[in-house]
Design a protein around this motif. Structure first.
Motif, PDB file in Angstrom:
ATOM      1  N   LEU A  81       0.811  -1.214   0.000  1.00 49.33           N
ATOM      2  CA  LEU A  81       0.000   0.000   0.000  1.00 49.33           C
ATOM      3  C   LEU A  81       0.846   1.266   0.000  1.00 49.33           C
ATOM      4  O   LEU A  81       1.930   1.311   0.591  1.00 49.33           O
ATOM      5  N   HIS A  82       0.313   2.299  -0.645  1.00 51.60           N
ATOM      6  CA  HIS A  82       0.926   3.615  -0.577  1.00 51.60           C
ATOM      7  C   HIS A  82       0.653   4.194   0.809  1.00 51.60           C
ATOM      8  O   HIS A  82      -0.441   4.023   1.349  1.00 51.60           O
ATOM      9  N   PRO A  83       1.613   4.892   1.421  1.00 59.53           N
ATOM     10  CA  PRO A  83       1.419   5.364   2.795  1.00 59.53           C
ATOM     11  C   PRO A  83       0.379   6.456   2.976  1.00 59.53           C
ATOM     12  O   PRO A  83      -0.052   6.720   4.093  1.00 59.53           O
ATOM     13  N   SER A  84      -0.061   7.097   1.879  1.00 55.14           N
ATOM     14  CA  SER A  84      -1.011   8.195   2.055  1.00 55.14           C
ATOM     15  C   SER A  84      -2.073   8.316   0.969  1.00 55.14           C
ATOM     16  O   SER A  84      -3.039   9.045   1.147  1.00 55.14           O
ATOM     17  N   ALA A  85      -1.939   7.602  -0.144  1.00 51.20           N
ATOM     18  CA  ALA A  85      -2.851   7.770  -1.287  1.00 51.20           C
ATOM     19  C   ALA A  85      -3.969   6.733  -1.232  1.00 51.20           C
ATOM     20  O   ALA A  85      -3.822   5.613  -1.728  1.00 51.20           O
ATOM     21  N   VAL A  86      -5.097   7.104  -0.643  1.00 55.34           N
ATOM     22  CA  VAL A  86      -6.203   6.170  -0.461  1.00 55.34           C
ATOM     23  C   VAL A  86      -6.745   5.675  -1.796  1.00 55.34           C
ATOM     24  O   VAL A  86      -6.955   4.471  -1.991  1.00 55.34           O
ATOM     25  N   GLU A  87      -6.979   6.580  -2.736  1.00 59.64           N
ATOM     26  CA  GLU A  87      -7.560   6.185  -4.014  1.00 59.64           C
ATOM     27  C   GLU A  87      -6.640   5.252  -4.791  1.00 59.64           C
ATOM     28  O   GLU A  87      -7.099   4.314  -5.447  1.00 59.64           O
ATOM     29  N   GLU A  88      -5.340   5.490  -4.718  1.00 56.45           N
ATOM     30  CA  GLU A  88      -4.382   4.578  -5.343  1.00 56.45           C
ATOM     31  C   GLU A  88      -4.464   3.200  -4.687  1.00 56.45           C
ATOM     32  O   GLU A  88      -4.441   2.162  -5.364  1.00 56.45           O
ATOM     33  N   ASN A  89      -4.590   3.177  -3.374  1.00 56.16           N
ATOM     34  CA  ASN A  89      -4.679   1.904  -2.655  1.00 56.16           C
ATOM     35  C   ASN A  89      -5.948   1.131  -3.021  1.00 56.16           C
ATOM     36  O   ASN A  89      -5.915  -0.093  -3.170  1.00 56.16           O
ATOM     37  N   LEU A  90      -7.058   1.844  -3.164  1.00 58.03           N
ATOM     38  CA  LEU A  90      -8.298   1.172  -3.543  1.00 58.03           C
ATOM     39  C   LEU A  90      -8.157   0.537  -4.924  1.00 58.03           C
ATOM     40  O   LEU A  90      -8.695  -0.543  -5.185  1.00 58.03           O
ATOM     41  N   SER A  91      -7.433   1.200  -5.807  1.00 56.21           N
ATOM     42  CA  SER A  91      -7.187   0.650  -7.140  1.00 56.21           C
ATOM     43  C   SER A  91      -6.354  -0.625  -7.058  1.00 56.21           C
ATOM     44  O   SER A  91      -6.638  -1.620  -7.741  1.00 56.21           O
ATOM     45  N   ARG A  92      -5.325  -0.620  -6.204  1.00 55.59           N
ATOM     46  CA  ARG A  92      -4.477  -1.807  -6.030  1.00 55.59           C
ATOM     47  C   ARG A  92      -5.287  -2.966  -5.442  1.00 55.59           C
ATOM     48  O   ARG A  92      -5.183  -4.111  -5.896  1.00 55.59           O
ATOM     49  N   ILE A  93      -6.078  -2.668  -4.427  1.00 58.99           N
ATOM     50  CA  ILE A  93      -6.917  -3.690  -3.800  1.00 58.99           C
ATOM     51  C   ILE A  93      -7.869  -4.283  -4.827  1.00 58.99           C
ATOM     52  O   ILE A  93      -8.025  -5.509  -4.927  1.00 58.99           O
ATOM     53  N   SER A  94      -8.494  -3.426  -5.608  1.00 58.21           N
ATOM     54  CA  SER A  94      -9.449  -3.858  -6.615  1.00 58.21           C
ATOM     55  C   SER A  94      -8.821  -4.822  -7.620  1.00 58.21           C
ATOM     56  O   SER A  94      -9.403  -5.860  -7.962  1.00 58.21           O
ATOM     57  N   SER A  95      -7.635  -4.491  -8.091  1.00 56.67           N
ATOM     58  CA  SER A  95      -6.966  -5.327  -9.096  1.00 56.67           C
ATOM     59  C   SER A  95      -6.652  -6.716  -8.548  1.00 56.67           C
ATOM     60  O   SER A  95      -6.855  -7.730  -9.237  1.00 56.67           O
TER      61      SER A  95
END
Length: 297
Positions: A81-95
């Motif tokens: 996970l990125h330490p601060s980018a929530v939307e980026e993290n949601l994209s990673r989780i989704s994939s």
């Protein structure tokens, strides 16, 4: 060659209860995101702690007659996970979730804050999907302190995906959330209603409300349970559900349509006795057993 969707998946030396059974239909995925917690942070430590704790509970489910020691779990590690980018993290989780769902696995996601559920649901086939959420809070705010991707907004975002939501354990809400729930026809049950109606009647109502659903997902925010049983959570709220009632409802509503579930909002630094983490591990074992019984027995 490794699928590109797994680029942000990091294998962990620790395995849930020591399991690493690749033939199991159940995937354990750690999602240690803890960015938007508004009260007691620390949920990022839960995947690691719960993996250790799970080794010390029994694997046989008396409720279902299923021995999860035989079925096992395939622990695939943690999302990077990125330490601060929530939307980026949601994209990673989704994939990552999308990869395992396409491979007919049943993901069990260990958070992390409740915001992770938006990423999980985004990664699933959402047509006809319904979410049953155990939570003290409705999490239906449009935004929280100016931010839309917050743990207080997670069910609002999921609702916007076109997913039907049913909430159980509700007792901490805002007027805005109540208005949105009424507008969208979102059904919720307070602990007082659950106590009055009983687990069987509440389950019957949930079953009736999900008849049109093609698939079901269960989200367990541990603050849905009373702090007497689960004190180590990010946002505790008195007058909650008891664990037996939660498990009774889960066992009654689970059927072949369930495609995954999560445990979120445990905060190990505030769980000084460790009972919240033990309960979280037990909920994982019992919910997986209920799903296995419904699908394969």
């Amino acid at each position: 060659m490794k699928d590109s969707r797994l680029f942000y998946l990091n294998e962990n030396n620790k395995k849930f209860a020591g399991f690493n059974k690749e033939t199991s239909p159940f995937i354990i995925l750690g999602i240690p995101m803890d960015i938007t917690s508004s009260f007691r942070p620390g949920s990022r430590f839960t995947p690691s702690v719960i993996r250790d704790t799970a080794q010390y509970i029994e694997f046989y489910s008396v409720r279902t007659g299923v021995d999860m020691g035989e079925i096992g779990f395939n622990d695939v590690g943690d999302v990077i996970l990125h330490p601060s980018a929530v939307e980026e993290n949601l994209s990673r989780i989704s994939s990552i979730i999308n990869y395992f769902v396409e491979n007919q696995n049943i993901p069990i996601s260990i958070g992390g804050e409740h915001t992770i559920t938006a990423g999980v649901i985004r990664g699933m086939k959402r047509e006809g999907l319904c979410v049953i959420s155990f939570d003290a809070h409705l999490d239906l705010r449009e935004e929280y302190m100016g931010y839309k991707y917050d743990h207080a907004c997670v069910m609002r975002r999921i609702s916007e995906y076109g997913v039907k939501i049913i909430e159980v354990g509700t007792r901490a809400v805002s007027k805005e959330e109540l208005e949105y729930a009424k507008y969208k026809g979102i059904i919720f049950f307070t602990p007082q209603q659950v106590k009055t109606l009983g687990a069987r009647e509440v389950s019957r109502k949930i079953i009736n409300s999900t008849q049109e659903c093609k698939s079901l997902y269960i989200s367990i925010d541990m603050d849905g349970i009373d702090p007497a049983y689960a004190p180590g959570v990010a946002t505790p709220e008195p007058e909650g559900l008891d664990p037996s009632t939660v498990l009774d409802i889960i066992n009654l509503v689970v059927d072949k349509r369930v495609i995954g579930f999560d445990i979120v909002e445990i905060s190990p630094p505030y769980d000084t006795s460790g009972i919240t983490t033990v309960l979280g591990a037990k909920l994982i074992m019992e919910t997986a057993a209920s799903i296995y019984k419904a699908k394969w027995l």
